[in-house]
Structures are given as structure tokens and as C-alpha cells.
Scaffold this motif. Structure first.
Motif, PDB file in Angstrom:
ATOM      1  N   ILE A  20      41.619  -3.752  22.237  1.00 16.72           N
ATOM      2  CA  ILE A  20      40.565  -3.172  21.408  1.00 16.72           C
ATOM      3  C   ILE A  20      39.193  -3.626  21.892  1.00 16.72           C
ATOM      4  O   ILE A  20      38.273  -2.823  22.027  1.00 16.72           O
ATOM      5  CB  ILE A  20      40.782  -3.526  19.919  1.00 16.72           C
ATOM      6  CG1 ILE A  20      42.026  -2.789  19.404  1.00 16.72           C
ATOM      7  CG2 ILE A  20      39.557  -3.184  19.083  1.00 16.72           C
ATOM      8  CD1 ILE A  20      42.488  -3.223  18.036  1.00 16.72           C
ATOM      9  N   GLU A  21      39.059  -4.912  22.177  1.00 10.51           N
ATOM     10  CA  GLU A  21      37.767  -5.434  22.607  1.00 10.51           C
ATOM     11  C   GLU A  21      37.321  -4.843  23.938  1.00 10.51           C
ATOM     12  O   GLU A  21      36.125  -4.664  24.168  1.00 10.51           O
ATOM     13  CB  GLU A  21      37.818  -6.958  22.701  1.00 10.51           C
ATOM     14  CG  GLU A  21      37.884  -7.636  21.348  1.00 10.51           C
ATOM     15  CD  GLU A  21      38.100  -9.131  21.433  1.00 10.51           C
ATOM     16  OE1 GLU A  21      38.301  -9.671  22.547  1.00 10.51           O
ATOM     17  OE2 GLU A  21      38.071  -9.782  20.374  1.00 10.51           O
ATOM     18  N   ALA A  22      38.263  -4.538  24.814  1.00  8.64           N
ATOM     19  CA  ALA A  22      37.920  -4.012  26.135  1.00  8.64           C
ATOM     20  C   ALA A  22      37.825  -2.491  26.176  1.00  8.64           C
ATOM     21  O   ALA A  22      37.418  -1.925  27.189  1.00  8.64           O
ATOM     22  CB  ALA A  22      38.970  -4.482  27.156  1.00  8.64           C
ATOM     23  N   ALA A  23      38.177  -1.838  25.090  1.00  9.47           N
ATOM     24  CA  ALA A  23      38.255  -0.378  25.084  1.00  9.47           C
ATOM     25  C   ALA A  23      36.874   0.269  25.168  1.00  9.47           C
ATOM     26  O   ALA A  23      35.931  -0.162  24.517  1.00  9.47           O
ATOM     27  CB  ALA A  23      38.964   0.098  23.818  1.00  9.47           C
ATOM     28  N   SER A  24      36.781   1.296  25.983  1.00 11.68           N
ATOM     29  CA  SER A  24      35.594   2.139  26.025  1.00 11.68           C
ATOM     30  C   SER A  24      35.983   3.466  26.657  1.00 11.68           C
ATOM     31  O   SER A  24      36.925   3.532  27.445  1.00 11.68           O
ATOM     32  CB  SER A  24      34.448   1.487  26.794  1.00 11.68           C
ATOM     33  OG  SER A  24      34.727   1.434  28.167  1.00 11.68           O
ATOM     34  N   VAL A  25      35.255   4.507  26.266  1.00 15.21           N
ATOM     35  CA  VAL A  25      35.505   5.845  26.798  1.00 15.21           C
ATOM     36  C   VAL A  25      34.171   6.508  27.079  1.00 15.21           C
ATOM     37  O   VAL A  25      33.224   6.370  26.302  1.00 15.21           O
ATOM     38  CB  VAL A  25      36.309   6.699  25.788  1.00 15.21           C
ATOM     39  CG1 VAL A  25      36.345   8.160  26.191  1.00 15.21           C
ATOM     40  CG2 VAL A  25      37.722   6.177  25.655  1.00 15.21           C
ATOM     41  N   HIS A  32      26.861  18.760  31.891  1.00 17.98           N
ATOM     42  CA  HIS A  32      26.474  17.468  32.469  1.00 17.98           C
ATOM     43  C   HIS A  32      25.055  17.047  32.102  1.00 17.98           C
ATOM     44  O   HIS A  32      24.447  16.241  32.812  1.00 17.98           O
ATOM     45  CB  HIS A  32      26.661  17.466  33.993  1.00 17.98           C
ATOM     46  CG  HIS A  32      28.084  17.641  34.397  1.00 17.98           C
ATOM     47  ND1 HIS A  32      28.943  16.598  34.543  1.00 17.98           N
ATOM     48  CD2 HIS A  32      28.802  18.770  34.659  1.00 17.98           C
ATOM     49  CE1 HIS A  32      30.133  17.056  34.884  1.00 17.98           C
ATOM     50  NE2 HIS A  32      30.073  18.370  34.952  1.00 17.98           N
ATOM     51  N   ALA A  33      24.541  17.555  30.995  1.00 16.06           N
ATOM     52  CA  ALA A  33      23.203  17.176  30.544  1.00 16.06           C
ATOM     53  C   ALA A  33      23.220  15.823  29.840  1.00 16.06           C
ATOM     54  O   ALA A  33      22.229  15.101  29.857  1.00 16.06           O
ATOM     55  CB  ALA A  33      22.633  18.247  29.616  1.00 16.06           C
ATOM     56  N   VAL A  34      24.366  15.465  29.236  1.00 12.14           N
ATOM     57  CA  VAL A  34      24.482  14.232  28.459  1.00 12.14           C
ATOM     58  C   VAL A  34      25.780  13.521  28.810  1.00 12.14           C
ATOM     59  O   VAL A  34      26.827  14.145  28.949  1.00 12.14           O
ATOM     60  CB  VAL A  34      24.458  14.562  26.939  1.00 12.14           C
ATOM     61  CG1 VAL A  34      24.780  13.341  26.118  1.00 12.14           C
ATOM     62  CG2 VAL A  34      23.119  15.138  26.531  1.00 12.14           C
ATOM     63  N   ARG A  35      25.657  12.190  28.931  1.00 16.12           N
ATOM     64  CA  ARG A  35      26.830  11.334  29.174  1.00 16.12           C
ATOM     65  C   ARG A  35      26.721  10.169  28.203  1.00 16.12           C
ATOM     66  O   ARG A  35      25.668   9.540  28.107  1.00 16.12           O
ATOM     67  CB  ARG A  35      26.817  10.835  30.610  1.00 16.12           C
ATOM     68  CG  ARG A  35      27.914   9.863  30.963  1.00 16.12           C
ATOM     69  CD  ARG A  35      27.732   9.261  32.360  1.00 16.12           C
ATOM     70  NE  ARG A  35      27.271  10.200  33.348  1.00 16.12           N
ATOM     71  CZ  ARG A  35      28.058  10.939  34.147  1.00 16.12           C
ATOM     72  NH1 ARG A  35      29.363  10.807  34.052  1.00 16.12           N
ATOM     73  NH2 ARG A  35      27.553  11.761  35.025  1.00 16.12           N
ATOM     74  N   VAL A  36      27.792   9.897  27.463  1.00 15.01           N
ATOM     75  CA  VAL A  36      27.797   8.770  26.525  1.00 15.01           C
ATOM     76  C   VAL A  36      29.017   7.900  26.782  1.00 15.01           C
ATOM     77  O   VAL A  36      30.042   8.380  27.260  1.00 15.01           O
ATOM     78  CB  VAL A  36      27.783   9.231  25.042  1.00 15.01           C
ATOM     79  CG1 VAL A  36      26.564  10.061  24.740  1.00 15.01           C
ATOM     80  CG2 VAL A  36      29.047   9.963  24.677  1.00 15.01           C
ATOM     81  N   THR A  37      28.878   6.635  26.438  1.00 18.74           N
ATOM     82  CA  THR A  37      29.998   5.701  26.488  1.00 18.74           C
ATOM     83  C   THR A  37      30.126   5.073  25.109  1.00 18.74           C
ATOM     84  O   THR A  37      29.136   4.591  24.552  1.00 18.74           O
ATOM     85  CB  THR A  37      29.771   4.603  27.546  1.00 18.74           C
ATOM     86  OG1 THR A  37      29.513   5.219  28.805  1.00 18.74           O
ATOM     87  CG2 THR A  37      30.991   3.698  27.664  1.00 18.74           C
ATOM     88  N   GLY A  41      35.140   0.524  17.494  1.00 16.30           N
ATOM     89  CA  GLY A  41      34.464   0.792  16.238  1.00 16.30           C
ATOM     90  C   GLY A  41      33.454   1.909  16.307  1.00 16.30           C
ATOM     91  O   GLY A  41      32.635   2.067  15.418  1.00 16.30           O
ATOM     92  N   GLY A  42      33.501   2.700  17.386  1.00 20.30           N
ATOM     93  CA  GLY A  42      32.554   3.795  17.527  1.00 20.30           C
ATOM     94  C   GLY A  42      31.190   3.348  18.025  1.00 20.30           C
ATOM     95  O   GLY A  42      30.238   4.123  17.985  1.00 20.30           O
ATOM     96  N   ALA A  43      31.092   2.105  18.494  1.00 15.47           N
ATOM     97  CA  ALA A  43      29.809   1.607  18.993  1.00 15.47           C
ATOM     98  C   ALA A  43      29.383   2.408  20.216  1.00 15.47           C
ATOM     99  O   ALA A  43      30.152   2.582  21.160  1.00 15.47           O
ATOM    100  CB  ALA A  43      29.927   0.134  19.362  1.00 15.47           C
ATOM    101  N   VAL A  44      28.163   2.910  20.189  1.00 13.37           N
ATOM    102  CA  VAL A  44      27.622   3.648  21.339  1.00 13.37           C
ATOM    103  C   VAL A  44      27.096   2.608  22.322  1.00 13.37           C
ATOM    104  O   VAL A  44      26.141   1.885  22.025  1.00 13.37           O
ATOM    105  CB  VAL A  44      26.515   4.630  20.905  1.00 13.37           C
ATOM    106  CG1 VAL A  44      25.933   5.339  22.118  1.00 13.37           C
ATOM    107  CG2 VAL A  44      27.065   5.635  19.905  1.00 13.37           C
ATOM    108  N   LEU A  45      27.742   2.527  23.475  1.00 18.76           N
ATOM    109  CA  LEU A  45      27.390   1.524  24.474  1.00 18.76           C
ATOM    110  C   LEU A  45      26.335   2.023  25.438  1.00 18.76           C
ATOM    111  O   LEU A  45      25.554   1.237  25.974  1.00 18.76           O
ATOM    112  CB  LEU A  45      28.641   1.097  25.246  1.00 18.76           C
ATOM    113  CG  LEU A  45      29.798   0.566  24.397  1.00 18.76           C
ATOM    114  CD1 LEU A  45      31.015   0.292  25.269  1.00 18.76           C
ATOM    115  CD2 LEU A  45      29.377  -0.664  23.622  1.00 18.76           C
TER     116      LEU A  45
END
Length: 131
Positions: A20-25, A32-37, A41-45
Motif C-alpha cells: 500500500i505504501e509503495a503503490a502509485s498509478v 496526452h494533455a494531462v498526466r497525473v500520478t 489514499g487517493g493522494a495526488v503525487l
């Protein structure tokens, strides 16, 4: 519960916490105008708005960002559920997964409750060993 079972449960809990702590997507809009990680907990990185967003209003870009964050959260939840099923088996994942909120993470109350249950269980095992 026997001591090996308790150790196995503890090891699984540690593995799950690490997953869980290492998870990111990462999610990228179709154009390709926007890229999010997104992380646990849904934290926007991270949010990246590329030059392909030029000419769009702030509202349009904001809508793209929100849509990609939601898409990334869904993917992250699915990936975590799959990893939990691999780690805990279907029954264990359903037990843990049944308590997941919309973010895919257990609520604070659920984490505290599970921690307390494990503490009580561990104390019971220790008393049995003393006998």
C-alpha cells in the motif's frame, strides 16, 4: 491460533502495508494533455499539464485533471485488490476489501480496530505460551 499462524499473519500484514505504501498509478488523458500520478489514499503525487493543453480554458484543464485522477484511483484500487487477493487469498482479500472506502484504503477506524484485534490476539497467544 498457533504461533506460526500469528507470525504468518504479521508477515502478511507487513507485506500488505508495504504494498500500500509503495503503490502509485499514472494516468494520461487520451490526447496526452494531462498526466497525473496518484498514490495511497487517493493522494495526488504529481500533475503534469503538457503543451497539448494550450488553447484550453482553465476549467477544461481542471476537468481533465479531475477525470484522470479518478481514473488513476480506480486503477490503483483494482491493482491493490488484485495484490491483496494474491497475498491473502480470496477470502482474506474479501474480508479486508469489504472494509475499503472509496479511496481503496481502509478507514482510520478500521485500521485501529484491526490493530486492536491483532493486539488482543497476540496477548492471548502469549498467555497460552506461558501455561
Amino acid at each position: 491460533m498457533t504461533e506460526p499462524d500469528g507470525r504468518r499473519l504479521q508477515a502478511q500484514a507487513e507485506q500488505l502495508r508495504g504494498l500500500i505504501e509503495a503503490a502509485s498509478v499514472e494516468s494520461v488523458s487520451d490526447d496526452h494533455a494531462v498526466r497525473v500520478t496518484v498514490g495511497p489514499g487517493g493522494a495526488v503525487l504529481d500533475v503534469e499539464v503538457t503543451t497539448r493543453a494550450l488553447g484550453r480554458s482553465g476549467d477544461e484543464i481542471g476537468e481533465l485533471v479531475v477525470a484522470e485522477v479518478k481514473k488513476a484511483e480506480r486503477r490503483l484500487n483494482m491493482e491493490l485488490n488484485e495484490k491483496m487477493a494474491e497475498l491473502l487469498g480470496a477470502e482474506g482479500a474479501a474480508r479486508v476489501g469489504g472494509g475499503l472506502d472509496g479511496s481503496g484504503m481502509p478507514t482510520l477506524a478500521e485500521v485501529r480496530s484491526e490493530r486492536e484485534a491483532l493486539r488482543v490476539e497476540r496477548e492471548g497467544m502469549e498467555r497460552e505460551q506461558e501455561r
